[in-house]
Design a protein around this motif. Sequence first.
Motif, short mmCIF file in Angstrom:
data_model
loop_
_atom_site.label_atom_id
_atom_site.label_comp_id
_atom_site.label_asym_id
_atom_site.label_seq_id
_atom_site.Cartn_x
_atom_site.Cartn_y
_atom_site.Cartn_z
N HIS A 1280 -74.06 -31.68 27.19
CA HIS A 1280 -73.83 -30.95 28.45
C HIS A 1280 -72.53 -31.42 29.15
O HIS A 1280 -71.75 -30.63 29.67
N ALA A 1281 -72.30 -32.72 29.10
CA ALA A 1281 -71.09 -33.27 29.74
C ALA A 1281 -69.83 -32.80 29.02
O ALA A 1281 -68.80 -32.50 29.66
N MET A 1282 -69.89 -32.72 27.67
CA MET A 1282 -68.72 -32.26 26.92
C MET A 1282 -68.43 -30.80 27.22
O MET A 1282 -67.26 -30.41 27.41
N LEU A 1283 -69.47 -30.01 27.31
CA LEU A 1283 -69.26 -28.61 27.63
C LEU A 1283 -68.68 -28.44 29.04
O LEU A 1283 -67.78 -27.62 29.29
N LEU A 1284 -69.22 -29.27 29.93
CA LEU A 1284 -68.74 -29.18 31.32
C LEU A 1284 -67.28 -29.63 31.43
O LEU A 1284 -66.47 -29.05 32.18
N ARG A 1285 -66.91 -30.66 30.65
CA ARG A 1285 -65.52 -31.16 30.69
C ARG A 1285 -64.54 -30.09 30.21
O ARG A 1285 -63.44 -29.96 30.75
N ASP A 1286 -64.96 -29.37 29.18
CA ASP A 1286 -64.07 -28.33 28.69
C ASP A 1286 -63.83 -27.25 29.74
O ASP A 1286 -62.73 -26.68 29.82
N LYS A 1287 -64.86 -26.96 30.50
CA LYS A 1287 -64.74 -25.91 31.50
C LYS A 1287 -63.83 -26.33 32.68
O LYS A 1287 -63.11 -25.51 33.23
N ILE A 1288 -63.92 -27.62 33.06
CA ILE A 1288 -63.20 -28.05 34.28
C ILE A 1288 -61.98 -28.90 33.92
O ILE A 1288 -61.50 -29.70 34.74
N ALA A 1289 -61.48 -28.75 32.71
CA ALA A 1289 -60.34 -29.57 32.29
C ALA A 1289 -59.09 -29.28 33.12
O ALA A 1289 -58.17 -30.13 33.20
N ALA A 1290 -59.04 -28.13 33.76
CA ALA A 1290 -57.83 -27.77 34.55
C ALA A 1290 -57.69 -28.61 35.81
O ALA A 1290 -56.63 -28.63 36.43
#
Length: 1301
Positions: A1280-1290
């Motif tokens: 879940h954390a990896m998916l979330l990081r990809d989304k908010i990488a900006a």
Amino acid sequence: MTGSSPQTGDIDPHDDKTPTESSDATATGPGPRPSPGSAKRLRVNTGAGATSDHETEDTVEGSSDGDAEEEEGEEEAEEAEEESEDEDEEPKLKYARLTQHLGPLYRNGDATSTFLVAGDKQIIGTHNGNIHVIQLPVFQSLRVYHAHSASVTAVSISPYPPPLSMLKPDATPKATPSSPRRPASSIGEGHASPAPPTRRATQLQNAVPNTPSNNIHIATSSMDGNVCVQSLVDVKDVSLRNFARPVQAVALSPDYKHDKMYLSGGLSGQLILTTGAPLGRSTATTTGAAAQAAGWLGGMVGASTGKDTVLHSGEGTINTIKWSLSGKYVVWLNEHGIKIMRTRLHLESADVDDAWKRIGHIDRPQTAEWETMASVWKGRAEWIDEQAVEPDEPEKESQEVLLSPAAERLKQQQVKHNKAIERLLVGWGGTIWIIHVHPGGVGVGKNAGEKSAGRAEIVKLLRMDCIISGISLYTQNLILVLAYCLPDDDEDEDDGTKARGHKHTTSTGSEPSGGIRRKQNNQPPELRLIDLTSQAEIDKDGLTLSRFERLSSNDYHLGVLPAQTVAAAASSRGALETLAGLGTEMLNAALNPISLFSSGASIRSKDSNEGTSPVKIAAASALLRSKAGSVHPNLTKPGVKIFIHSPYDCILATRRDLGDHLSWLLERQQYQQAWELVNEHPEIMSTAVDTSPLSPDHTQTTDDFYDETASLAEGMQSMYSAAEKEKRRIGELWLQELVEADDWVRAGQTCGKVLGTPDRWEKWVWTFAGANKFDEIVNYIPTERTRPPIPGTIYEVVLGHYLETSKPQFRELLERWSPDLFEITTITTALENQLSYRDVREDSVEDGEVGRDWRIVNESLAKLHEANGRNREALKCYIKLQDADNAMRLIKDGHLADAVADDIPSFLTLRVPQGQAKISNEELEQATHEAITLLVDEAQHGLVKPDDVVEQLQEKKLDLYTFFYLRGLWRGQGIHEHTGESRARLVTDSQSLVDKFADLAVHLFAKYDQSLLMNFLKTSTAYAFEEAVKECDQYDYIPELVYLYSKTGQMKRALTLIIERLGDVSRAIAFAKEQNDPDLWEDLLEYSMDKPRFIRGLLEEVGTAINPITLVRRIPEGLEIDGLREGLKHIMKEHDIQHSISSGVAKVLRSEVAAAQNLLRSGQRKGVKFEVVVKGGDHVDVRAKDVPTVVGEKHEVVDDGRDEEVPKPPGKKWSPGHCAGCCEAFTEWEMETLVGFACGHVYHLSHLLEKLKPGERVDQSLVNGVGESVSHRIGAKVTHAMLLRDKIAAGCPVCKEAEET
């Protein structure tokens, strides 16, 4: 000391008049004044006579002798001739008659026999035995009483001088003052007991207020043998004592109020001390002093109730007794000489035996005349009041010198010693003694050990050619002497006396009762000022008094009133208020000479008499006017007041002030000195401002008085205005005098001083112009505009005169005078006419100078055009005159460059010397620099186009000027004067203007400036290549040719030029490096292989541009090359250095990359610190804070530069503890995932995803996170954390938006 005989003055004699007939006789002094060495007889208006019978006798006597009149006419002619010789000497004193103010004194045929003036009072004794006490300066009669039955011989008061002190308001009695022309009480008609007075008269006698200045005792002696001592404030306080012989002198003790002691003496020859004299306390109704005493003493007047002690006797008649001011000493004069005695006052108990001990004796001169006249001449003695004597005039005072401390102590000791010494001034007969009386003490020298009561010392002895009738100390160094001159008529011989002309009389003015009537021709008295140092007569004035022909030396009396200080005048306030009965109104009327007593009304007031006052006028106002009219203006002025009394006259002498000096100068037509006096002392006219008489319709009241005194500023303004008017009036007289004397030079100088109004200037300029005396006044005409202005015609006439006669003077006047003084068009028209009609020419010669007048006319015309605003016409004149400074100034200030656009060559040559055979380019460049700069600057604004400039210059083949101009455009010459703009852009714009003339610029730059040519070739692209190559080839400019060939791709040809034409290996290598063309390097190597110098240059300078191995291999074997070893070492060293530098750079780069990677990894691994504060059930404050980044095992803390302060998101106001997306506060029961960034912003996850991907649907599975069933599994959380990081990488969207904006 001798002097000339008295002379008759210029004033016609006046007939003797009674006081009522001579009410307007207020002459302030006679006409001509005397000079040292000759006395002018001053005919002061005659006063009141004794009776009309006497006047008749005078008339008959004067008309009965025709021979006397003829002789008198001859004498007057001689005197007038002598006076004309001495008329330039101004007298020291001025005179005024006071007889008209003393009307009551001369009633019933009475005449003055003695008088005394002290403080604010004048006490007069008469031949009828009356005593008049008069208040000064208002001439108010305080008391009149009948004290004696014969002539009064002496008057004394105690204390002397009387004090001047304030009067307490509660001590002021109510009184009704009488008229100054009427006595306060009636006077007895005869010499017997007077008639009983009325009750009103008794009340008026009691009206004298008991003030310190009035609380005095008056002692009088008489020929009737009586001495009367009367209190001024208490009529019953009177003592009358009879000594059975005529008493000639009396002197009260200074402390008579307490010790009741006085001295007297007379024909008996005894000096008698009377103590404890009884007081007369009577209720009798008689008014005489004898009657007052008789009420107490009855028929026992002269009884031995008091004590008489004879202190000295046996030396003849005593004629004078004077008590010293301190009371310690007394002086008396008898027939043998002058005696001085120590009194009992102020004696210590140990010195009581010194009382009444004689300490000095001075013998009279032992001559036959003195043997006869010692008993006849009355001696005059005066104790000197050191505090009251004025200092000498400033010009006579010695300059003070800075003393040493020792000398200062000695001086102080001397001053202290001098204070203990009392000075005595004695005049007797024709001799003057100045005596110092020293205090007692232990003797010194031969008198060592002996104790003395004091001693007298004669410090100066003067002998006069006259009989002294009065004496006083005028200043510290001047003696004032009233001189009785001996008659010089040989016809008058008195066989009964040895000395002709000295006849002792005590007449009251009547003719002798019997005997042969003789003509009396006694001379008038003279008032002399004698310098003690030089013993010379400083001033001498003859006084023509009423009936002086019949008077002897004893009939004249002199009294001096010292100058009162302001404090002393203020202290007399109470007395004057009480006297007037009007309070402050009368006080100010008596003491304020500026506002009232110096006015015209103070000379003669029609309202002075009680009988002429209007019935309806208030009593107080009428009384004030009455008092004001009685004050003579000379009494209100500061300084010593000198009173001269004769039996029938009273004259006041005062020091002449600046106003008198002004009048004296004007009388003698000394206008220059008079004008300078008013200029230096405008306050002289303050009297003139205040002396305007009141109009008949206006009555001055106390309100008017206070209105005048309140407007001090207006008064000062009027004073100076009056001074200016007087200066103008005197200036006119001065100018008229100079013009009449044909002294035009001084007249012109005087105009510059005295003329201040336009009309006067206009008058006198026309006067000078009419006499053709322009040169004498032109330098003094005002150079600035006056208010109101002087008519411009005056200036135009003067300028027109000099335009025709002297053009240099005309130019000087234009420079000096402001153009607004005259009409400019009038003068410019005249100047243009001079040029139009060829009155002046450029080739004319004036005073050896070619074209001088032509230049003056053009210069003047240019200045006037400029002053009139016609700058273009002025510029043309300046260019015609080659006046570059003024032309440039006009062009710059008025932006008139377009005015010279039609004649650029003339403008450029403004500063170029004309007629010079040869001038260098540097000098020409300097001369044209300012003009070129101006043209370049104006080219930027488009006022003067470069096309016009170049065209005009090329038409006249002025290549050098064209070069200067194009160079200025290329360099941007003068652009630094612009502000607010980019200089680089302005220079670029200026250079672009040269592109229109690129080929001409190449030609001129190649001709005059090679360096500028290269810069132009590299920068500009507007020139033709062929023309540029042609110009460069013509002047053999190889570098420029190399550049041109390289620019067109002809590299080999350019390199060949360098190698073959220049032979410069360094330039060839630099050219090859610049082009970086292998073929070019190959050509260079091929060309250089057979040239050792080129090979060595390649080894030393090629560096790393080519492979060194290739270069070394191509060197031919066996070729001898100088410096080959050094060249090889150099190229190897360069490669070694290059290798070392490259290695170092690579190492540093690797280190920095590794450090940056570590920082990146550490930052990615670090966490974010959240602070959660529960503030309530509906609000939880959540804040994210950055933490230090730890790098490596050493845990180095790296600051990534991010600030803790969080920028606010746009839109709604965000604050910590709120979602950065919806700006709502976090709650304690928050169910949604919160995401925080290191910047401090915290979001609801759904709101964060909406901001990151606006318009896209939010993945709810990502928002909801892992379910409860798998919440304990690590793998699910990591996923879940990896998916979330990809989304908010900006990153934080709020901060990203802020950076973008």
